[in-house]
Design a protein around this motif. Structure first.
Motif, short mmCIF file in Angstrom:
data_model
loop_
_atom_site.label_atom_id
_atom_site.label_comp_id
_atom_site.label_asym_id
_atom_site.label_seq_id
_atom_site.Cartn_x
_atom_site.Cartn_y
_atom_site.Cartn_z
N UNK A 166 12.06 -2.08 10.39
CA UNK A 166 12.43 -0.75 9.87
C UNK A 166 11.65 -0.47 8.60
N UNK A 167 11.55 -1.46 7.75
CA UNK A 167 10.83 -1.29 6.49
C UNK A 167 9.35 -1.02 6.75
N UNK A 168 8.77 -1.75 7.68
CA UNK A 168 7.35 -1.55 8.00
C UNK A 168 7.12 -0.15 8.57
N UNK A 169 8.03 0.31 9.41
CA UNK A 169 7.90 1.65 9.98
C UNK A 169 7.94 2.72 8.89
N UNK A 170 8.85 2.55 7.93
CA UNK A 170 8.90 3.49 6.82
C UNK A 170 7.61 3.43 6.02
N UNK A 171 7.08 2.25 5.80
CA UNK A 171 5.82 2.12 5.06
C UNK A 171 4.70 2.88 5.77
N UNK A 172 4.64 2.76 7.07
CA UNK A 172 3.62 3.48 7.83
C UNK A 172 3.82 4.99 7.74
N UNK A 173 5.09 5.43 7.76
CA UNK A 173 5.38 6.86 7.61
C UNK A 173 4.95 7.34 6.23
N UNK A 174 5.16 6.52 5.22
CA UNK A 174 4.77 6.89 3.85
C UNK A 174 3.25 7.05 3.77
N UNK B 243 0.84 -1.20 0.00
CA UNK B 243 0.00 0.00 0.00
C UNK B 243 0.87 1.25 0.00
N UNK B 244 1.93 1.23 0.80
CA UNK B 244 2.82 2.39 0.87
C UNK B 244 3.55 2.61 -0.45
N UNK C 57 6.07 11.74 -1.32
CA UNK C 57 6.57 10.48 -0.76
C UNK C 57 7.39 9.66 -1.76
N UNK C 58 7.67 10.20 -2.92
CA UNK C 58 8.36 9.45 -3.97
C UNK C 58 9.73 8.93 -3.51
N UNK C 59 10.54 9.77 -2.91
CA UNK C 59 11.88 9.34 -2.47
C UNK C 59 11.76 8.24 -1.41
N UNK C 60 10.82 8.39 -0.51
CA UNK C 60 10.62 7.38 0.52
C UNK C 60 10.12 6.07 -0.10
N UNK D 258 1.57 10.50 2.87
CA UNK D 258 0.72 10.63 1.69
C UNK D 258 -0.65 11.17 2.09
N UNK D 259 -1.18 10.68 3.20
CA UNK D 259 -2.48 11.16 3.67
C UNK D 259 -2.42 12.64 4.05
N UNK D 260 -1.25 13.10 4.48
CA UNK D 260 -1.08 14.51 4.85
C UNK D 260 -0.67 15.38 3.66
N UNK D 261 -0.54 14.78 2.48
CA UNK D 261 -0.20 15.54 1.29
C UNK D 261 1.28 15.74 1.06
N UNK D 262 2.12 14.98 1.77
CA UNK D 262 3.57 15.11 1.58
C UNK D 262 3.98 14.41 0.28
#
Length: 99
Positions: free
Chosen positions: A42-50, A5-6, A60-63, A54-58
């Motif tokens: 670590x990967x899952x945490x980054x996915x959650x941050x993405x 999803x991320x 996220x392409x590099x992430x 994305x939901x906040x409009x940031x």
């Protein structure tokens, strides 16, 4: 599922989500006797941050690119459903030898 999803989430044009905070820990745990469970965390945490970014409009392409690189270490293709066609072909050829 959260990683896929991320990888496919649509970000915005707001501030860019910086993946560097995940890349270094990922590399460190993999260098430490291939600590796979920690690397996946670590990967899952980054996915959650993405997803949150994305939901906040940031942006996220590099992430997302970093997430895909991390997934590739484990042979995951986060952008596609199912295994690569060459993998399916290889398994089919292998199974045909035994039938």
């Amino acid at each position: 599922q959260v990683r896929r999803e991320a990888a496919l989430a649509m970000g915005g044009d707001g501030g860019v989500l910086d993946p560097s905070g995940a890349l270094s820990p990922f590399t460190n745990v993999m260098d430490c006797d291939l600590d796979t469970p920690a690397a996946i965390a670590v990967q899952r945490e980054l996915a959650e941050e993405i997803l949150a970014g994305a939901a906040a409009g940031q942006g996220v392409l590099a992430a997302q690119q970093a997430l895909r690189r991390m997934g590739a270490v484990f042979g995951l293709r986060l952008d596609h459903e199912g295994p690569e066609p060459r993998v399916v072909e290889g398994w089919t050829a292998h199974l045909e030898r035994f039938t």
